[in-house]
Design a protein around this motif. Structure first.
Motif, PDB file in Angstrom:
ATOM      1  N   THR A   1     -20.666 -33.591 -20.673  1.00 54.97           N
ATOM      2  CA  THR A   1     -19.747 -34.679 -20.311  1.00 54.97           C
ATOM      3  C   THR A   1     -18.414 -34.097 -19.885  1.00 54.97           C
ATOM      4  O   THR A   1     -18.011 -33.017 -20.329  1.00 54.97           O
ATOM      5  N   PHE A   2     -17.719 -34.828 -19.008  1.00 52.87           N
ATOM      6  CA  PHE A   2     -16.403 -34.383 -18.568  1.00 52.87           C
ATOM      7  C   PHE A   2     -15.486 -35.575 -18.375  1.00 52.87           C
ATOM      8  O   PHE A   2     -15.927 -36.726 -18.278  1.00 52.87           O
ATOM      9  N   ALA A   3     -14.206 -35.297 -18.322  1.00 54.56           N
ATOM     10  CA  ALA A   3     -13.190 -36.292 -18.002  1.00 54.56           C
ATOM     11  C   ALA A   3     -12.433 -35.809 -16.783  1.00 54.56           C
ATOM     12  O   ALA A   3     -12.421 -34.608 -16.479  1.00 54.56           O
ATOM     13  N   ALA A   4     -11.811 -36.731 -16.063  1.00 57.35           N
ATOM     14  CA  ALA A   4     -11.092 -36.382 -14.843  1.00 57.35           C
ATOM     15  C   ALA A   4      -9.685 -36.945 -14.893  1.00 57.35           C
ATOM     16  O   ALA A   4      -9.479 -38.131 -15.184  1.00 57.35           O
ATOM     17  N   LYS A   5      -8.725 -36.108 -14.616  1.00 60.61           N
ATOM     18  CA  LYS A   5      -7.321 -36.498 -14.564  1.00 60.61           C
ATOM     19  C   LYS A   5      -7.110 -37.607 -13.544  1.00 60.61           C
ATOM     20  O   LYS A   5      -7.719 -37.615 -12.470  1.00 60.61           O
ATOM     21  N   ASP A   6      -6.201 -38.507 -13.853  1.00 57.44           N
ATOM     22  CA  ASP A   6      -5.969 -39.693 -13.018  1.00 57.44           C
ATOM     23  C   ASP A   6      -5.169 -39.379 -11.749  1.00 57.44           C
ATOM     24  O   ASP A   6      -4.319 -40.155 -11.332  1.00 57.44           O
ATOM     25  N   VAL A   7      -5.431 -38.208 -11.170  1.00 59.07           N
ATOM     26  CA  VAL A   7      -4.963 -37.907  -9.816  1.00 59.07           C
ATOM     27  C   VAL A   7      -6.148 -37.599  -8.913  1.00 59.07           C
ATOM     28  O   VAL A   7      -5.984 -37.378  -7.717  1.00 59.07           O
ATOM     29  N   LEU A   8      -7.358 -37.584  -9.515  1.00 57.28           N
ATOM     30  CA  LEU A   8      -8.584 -37.270  -8.796  1.00 57.28           C
ATOM     31  C   LEU A   8      -9.348 -38.556  -8.516  1.00 57.28           C
ATOM     32  O   LEU A   8      -9.647 -39.331  -9.434  1.00 57.28           O
ATOM     33  N   ASP A   9      -9.676 -38.788  -7.261  1.00 61.41           N
ATOM     34  CA  ASP A   9     -10.370 -40.021  -6.896  1.00 61.41           C
ATOM     35  C   ASP A   9     -11.779 -40.074  -7.491  1.00 61.41           C
ATOM     36  O   ASP A   9     -12.494 -39.063  -7.537  1.00 61.41           O
ATOM     37  N   VAL A  10     -12.134 -41.274  -7.930  1.00 61.32           N
ATOM     38  CA  VAL A  10     -13.505 -41.598  -8.322  1.00 61.32           C
ATOM     39  C   VAL A  10     -13.915 -42.798  -7.484  1.00 61.32           C
ATOM     40  O   VAL A  10     -13.198 -43.804  -7.447  1.00 61.32           O
ATOM     41  N   GLU A  11     -15.021 -42.684  -6.807  1.00 62.22           N
ATOM     42  CA  GLU A  11     -15.454 -43.717  -5.861  1.00 62.22           C
ATOM     43  C   GLU A  11     -15.441 -45.114  -6.486  1.00 62.22           C
ATOM     44  O   GLU A  11     -15.955 -45.328  -7.579  1.00 62.22           O
ATOM     45  N   GLY A  12     -14.783 -46.045  -5.803  1.00 64.05           N
ATOM     46  CA  GLY A  12     -14.741 -47.432  -6.242  1.00 64.05           C
ATOM     47  C   GLY A  12     -13.654 -47.749  -7.239  1.00 64.05           C
ATOM     48  O   GLY A  12     -13.482 -48.906  -7.628  1.00 64.05           O
ATOM     49  N   CYS A  13     -12.868 -46.738  -7.654  1.00 61.92           N
ATOM     50  CA  CYS A  13     -11.811 -46.942  -8.645  1.00 61.92           C
ATOM     51  C   CYS A  13     -10.443 -46.642  -8.031  1.00 61.92           C
ATOM     52  O   CYS A  13     -10.329 -45.850  -7.105  1.00 61.92           O
ATOM     53  N   ILE A  14      -9.423 -47.280  -8.579  1.00 59.35           N
ATOM     54  CA  ILE A  14      -8.059 -46.991  -8.142  1.00 59.35           C
ATOM     55  C   ILE A  14      -7.538 -45.784  -8.909  1.00 59.35           C
ATOM     56  O   ILE A  14      -7.618 -45.744 -10.139  1.00 59.35           O
ATOM     57  N   THR A  15      -7.025 -44.820  -8.194  1.00 57.75           N
ATOM     58  CA  THR A  15      -6.414 -43.652  -8.814  1.00 57.75           C
ATOM     59  C   THR A  15      -4.957 -43.979  -9.133  1.00 57.75           C
ATOM     60  O   THR A  15      -4.168 -44.297  -8.248  1.00 57.75           O
ATOM     61  N   GLY A  16      -4.586 -43.893 -10.406  1.00 58.15           N
ATOM     62  CA  GLY A  16      -3.266 -44.360 -10.843  1.00 58.15           C
ATOM     63  C   GLY A  16      -2.143 -43.364 -10.710  1.00 58.15           C
ATOM     64  O   GLY A  16      -0.970 -43.744 -10.753  1.00 58.15           O
ATOM     65  N   ASN A  17      -2.457 -42.053 -10.619  1.00 62.27           N
ATOM     66  CA  ASN A  17      -1.424 -41.028 -10.451  1.00 62.27           C
ATOM     67  C   ASN A  17      -0.357 -41.096 -11.545  1.00 62.27           C
ATOM     68  O   ASN A  17       0.812 -40.812 -11.312  1.00 62.27           O
ATOM     69  N   GLY A  18      -0.766 -41.517 -12.730  1.00 61.29           N
ATOM     70  CA  GLY A  18       0.150 -41.516 -13.872  1.00 61.29           C
ATOM     71  C   GLY A  18       1.231 -42.576 -13.845  1.00 61.29           C
ATOM     72  O   GLY A  18       2.174 -42.518 -14.630  1.00 61.29           O
ATOM     73  N   HIS A  19       1.100 -43.580 -12.972  1.00 62.36           N
ATOM     74  CA  HIS A  19       2.166 -44.581 -12.852  1.00 62.36           C
ATOM     75  C   HIS A  19       1.579 -45.944 -12.494  1.00 62.36           C
ATOM     76  O   HIS A  19       0.802 -46.067 -11.542  1.00 62.36           O
ATOM     77  N   PRO A  20       1.950 -47.009 -13.234  1.00 62.24           N
ATOM     78  CA  PRO A  20       1.402 -48.342 -12.938  1.00 62.24           C
ATOM     79  C   PRO A  20       1.765 -48.848 -11.549  1.00 62.24           C
ATOM     80  O   PRO A  20       0.987 -49.589 -10.935  1.00 62.24           O
ATOM     81  N   ALA A  21       2.931 -48.451 -11.022  1.00 62.05           N
ATOM     82  CA  ALA A  21       3.310 -48.901  -9.675  1.00 62.05           C
ATOM     83  C   ALA A  21       2.437 -48.254  -8.608  1.00 62.05           C
ATOM     84  O   ALA A  21       2.127 -48.875  -7.585  1.00 62.05           O
ATOM     85  N   TRP A  22       2.050 -47.019  -8.824  1.00 68.10           N
ATOM     86  CA  TRP A  22       1.136 -46.365  -7.871  1.00 68.10           C
ATOM     87  C   TRP A  22      -0.204 -47.082  -7.879  1.00 68.10           C
ATOM     88  O   TRP A  22      -0.776 -47.380  -6.826  1.00 68.10           O
ATOM     89  N   ARG A  23      -0.670 -47.368  -9.061  1.00 70.31           N
ATOM     90  CA  ARG A  23      -1.952 -48.069  -9.191  1.00 70.31           C
ATOM     91  C   ARG A  23      -1.886 -49.441  -8.521  1.00 70.31           C
ATOM     92  O   ARG A  23      -2.838 -49.872  -7.854  1.00 70.31           O
TER      93      ARG A  23
END
Length: 392
Positions: free
Chosen positions: A30-52
């Motif tokens: 199993t792995f986890a992915a930092k919220d700067v890496l795109d996952v198909e069909g999901c919004i990448t948040g880039n560590g900030h709610p305004a970016w999301r």
């Protein structure tokens, strides 16, 4: 799987899980992915709610995520990043601070804080992060795990939030060196035998800048490295001073960051937390002439490192100059005492696009302290193999 949400490592807005391929070198992991890496069909948040809030779901997964899924690993979740990845502490003003499992009263390090926390706690077998100024190497050191920053450009940045392109790398974490190497083989798409290590060097300036108690704490780890790779030859790496190298790094990085996200910041006017707010304000005002001077200096540094690290030579140095700072420490203390000192070490690999592996071989008063190996461009598998031999 055990519920690890109490770590505060996973994104509260996105609990995505994806199965990996049925077969492959990472099958069953199993792995986890930092919220700067795109996952198909999901919004990448880039560590900030305004970016999301201002971005659409990703049409496809980032190259790094796609490769480990295809190799059989299953995605367990998205992990918190510092705001737009512009910090080394792991304290996110909007989402909180992921737990440092090795030192619960200390920060985990950033900006790949959630990925390091999830890996160190055993919530996942490994995790993906990103490293520009030290965002894999610092949390690896603080959390007592292995962390790898590859040669710049070895893993394409497709599907990764923009930041400072000439420094940005996709990196990864694991609790043991063997898995770090296995994941690296997949991400790097490299099955060739690594070149042998014939020489180990140690930059005098990197160790002289440490407090005496930190140098003492690193001695057993240094001895462990030398036992496998041979005695380290002390060299003078930066005659003009690592603080000068660090200033060059920060100038170029800030200019690139503002070029990448400045237009979005101006249009959106997001709220940033302490430290991050000031760094973005400074990035906006970087003088183009200062960037030109820094770029010329960077070329000199790259040439010097190319001579210092020919094929077969690795360099050993501290991953960070200190153990993790306490959670909630004053911004001035963290920014001046920790960040600026850390950048004197971290800028070395960054300025020349070199690979670096941080190994959890030391501790100071029970707190983790990483020691690193740096190689010339393309020496990624040699670093990973060396880390395996040293850890064994």
């Amino acid at each position: 799987m055990t519920d690890y949400q109490e770590l505060g490592a996973f994104c509260p807005d996105d609990s995505i899980t994806l199965p990996g391929a049925a077969e492959g070198p990472l099958a069953g992991l199993t792995f986890a992915a930092k919220d700067v890496l795109d996952v198909e069909g999901c919004i990448t948040g880039n560590g900030h709610p305004a970016w999301r809030a201002t971005h659409a779901p990703a049409p496809r997964s980032s190259l790094a995520v796609a490769r480990v899924l295809a190799a059989g690993a299953s995605l367990y979740g998205r992990t918190i990043s510092d705001e737009l990845a512009y910090s080394l502490t792991g304290e996110n003003f909007h989402y909180g601070t992921p737990l440092n499992p090795a030192a619960p009263d200390r920060v985990p390090g950033g900006s790949s804080s959630g990925s390091a926390s999830a890996t160190a706690a055993g919530a996942v077998d490994f995790a993906l992060g990103s490293d520009c100024g030290g965002s894999v190497r610092v949390p690896a050191s603080y959390c007592g795990i292995y962390g790898m920053r590859p040669t710049h450009g070895r893993i394409a940045l497709e599907g990764v939030c923009p930041f400072a392109p000439s420094f940005d790398c996709v990196g990864w974490f694991a609790r043991d060196a063997a898995l770090l190497e296995k994941v690296g083989r997949v991400l790097l798409e490299d099955e060739a035998s690594p070149a042998p290590v014939t020489r180990l060097v140690m930059p005098r300036e990197a160790f002289q800048m440490l407090a005496p108690e930190v140098r003492t704490a690193l001695q057993p780890a240094l001895a462990q490295v030398e036992k496998i790779l041979g005695p380290a030859e002390e060299i003078a790496l930066a005659p003009d001073g690592l603080d000068t190298w660090s200033a060059t790094f920060r100038t170029i990085q800030a200019a690139e960051i503002w070029s990448s996200v400045g237009e979005w910041i101006e249009a959106t006017q997001p709220t940033f937390g302490p430290g991050v707010r000031e760094r973005f304000a400074a990035a906006k005002e970087v003088d183009p002439e200062a960037v030109a001077r820094a770029t010329a200096h960077r070329a000199e540094i790259r040439a010097r490192l190319q001579v210092a690290l020919p094929p077969g030579t690795l360099m050993v140095l501290p991953s960070t100059p200190r153990v993790a700072p306490p959670r909630g420490a004053a911004t001035a203390e963290v920014e001046v005492v920790y960040r600026h000192l850390a950048m004197n070490l971290l800028c070395i690999a960054g300025l020349a696009g070199l690979p670096q592996v941080s190994m959890p071989l030391a501790n100071q008063d029970g707190l983790p302290l990483g020691i690193s190996l740096v190689g010339g461009r393309g020496a990624d598998t040699a670093l990973l193999a060396a880390a395996c031999h040293i850890s064994a």
